[in-house]
Design a protein around this motif. Structure first.
Motif, PDB file in Angstrom:
ATOM      1  N   LYS A 206       0.844  -1.191   0.000  1.00 28.89           N
ATOM      2  CA  LYS A 206       0.000   0.000   0.000  1.00 28.89           C
ATOM      3  C   LYS A 206       0.879   1.241   0.000  1.00 28.89           C
ATOM      4  N   ALA A 207       0.632   2.140  -0.964  1.00 26.28           N
ATOM      5  CA  ALA A 207       1.376   3.394  -1.064  1.00 26.28           C
ATOM      6  C   ALA A 207       0.388   4.550  -1.003  1.00 26.28           C
ATOM      7  N   THR A 208       0.638   5.505  -0.105  1.00 25.85           N
ATOM      8  CA  THR A 208      -0.254   6.653   0.070  1.00 25.85           C
ATOM      9  C   THR A 208       0.534   7.936  -0.142  1.00 25.85           C
TER      10      THR A 208
ATOM     11  N   LEU B 183       3.895   7.336   1.904  1.00 21.29           N
ATOM     12  CA  LEU B 183       3.976   6.386   3.007  1.00 21.29           C
ATOM     13  C   LEU B 183       3.745   4.984   2.466  1.00 21.29           C
ATOM     14  N   LEU B 184       4.559   4.044   2.911  1.00 18.74           N
ATOM     15  CA  LEU B 184       4.504   2.665   2.432  1.00 18.74           C
ATOM     16  C   LEU B 184       4.101   1.739   3.573  1.00 18.74           C
TER      17      LEU B 184
ATOM     18  N   THR C  24      14.441   6.803  -0.130  1.00 18.78           N
ATOM     19  CA  THR C  24      13.464   5.784   0.242  1.00 18.78           C
ATOM     20  C   THR C  24      13.990   5.052   1.467  1.00 18.78           C
ATOM     21  N   LEU C  25      13.167   4.955   2.498  1.00 19.40           N
ATOM     22  CA  LEU C  25      13.516   4.217   3.714  1.00 19.40           C
ATOM     23  C   LEU C  25      12.494   3.112   3.920  1.00 19.40           C
TER      24      LEU C  25
ATOM     25  N   GLY D 286       7.539   2.064   5.336  1.00 16.91           N
ATOM     26  CA  GLY D 286       8.585   2.954   4.860  1.00 16.91           C
ATOM     27  C   GLY D 286       8.049   4.289   4.397  1.00 16.91           C
ATOM     28  N   ILE D 287       8.938   5.062   3.791  1.00 15.17           N
ATOM     29  CA  ILE D 287       8.605   6.389   3.309  1.00 15.17           C
ATOM     30  C   ILE D 287       9.506   6.731   2.138  1.00 15.17           C
TER      31      ILE D 287
END
Length: 199
Positions: free
Chosen positions: A9-11, A21-22, A135-136, A168-169
């Motif tokens: 899911k990516a927002t 936000l991952l 990307t983290l 992640g982010i």
């Protein structure tokens, strides 16, 4: 850890700054493979002087106190890199409804990958990255073996992203961010620094 039946899911968030936000980045099988790779790499992680660090503008001292290793050279066939790249293409962009962000993301053509470990009392002071995107992805055993260590963006009213397993982010590298000291051990971060280089 949650089992995810489908896609990551990516927002996309435009406020307080553009970022993604991952959640549920890896499947359980991928996560288990990542943790095996981390255990194999853990004894080889290096202190800041040898693993790259943002530095203080006046003293030139490293701003981080953790251990890390650049995977691009140490483990070019990394499963973590392979899994993450697979999820960061159409699976990611199909969920982002902001065209200008998608277009920039698709243009990146250079990446550098790092694995970092934060142990008890370790931190990374406020800094920015020399990348277009950072990307983290956070990985740790369950139950969570530490407290603290969230990602904080002080210039945006202390906007805080919790450090949770398999999340992640993605954000613009020049955005100032920091990781306060953790209590406990076992906070791992897979970082990708990416940019657009002329061919």
């Amino acid at each position: 850890m949650k089992l995810r039946p489908g896609n990551m899911k990516a927002t996309f968030k435009i406020e307080p700054f553009p970022h993604v936000l991952l959640e549920d980045v890896y499947t359980r099988a991928e996560w288990e493979s990542c943790m095996r790779e981390i255990k194999k790499l853990d004894p080889h992680l290096l202190p800041p002087e040898y693993s790259g660090s943002a530095r203080h503008g006046k003293t030139n001292q490293p701003l981080k106190y953790n251990s890390g290793i650049f995977l691009t050279k140490a483990l070019p066939n990394s499963e973590m890199i392979k899994f993450t790249r697979n999820h960061m293409t159409e699976e990611l962009t199909s969920q982002i409804d902001c065209k200008w962000w998608r277009d920039q993301w698709r243009r990146q053509n250079w990446q550098r990958w790092m694995l970092s470990r934060y142990a008890d009392g370790q931190y990374y002071n406020a800094h920015n990255d020399q990348s277009l995107f950072t990307t983290l992805v956070w990985l740790h055993e369950e139950p969570k073996p530490f407290t603290g260590g969230d990602l904080i963006f002080w210039e945006y009213d202390k906007y805080t992203i919790p450090c949770n397993n398999n999340t992640g982010i993605i954000f613009y590298g020049p955005t100032t961010h920091e990781v306060p000291p953790i209590k406990g051990n076992g906070r791992y971060t897979l970082t990708c620094f990416s940019t657009i280089q002329s061919k």
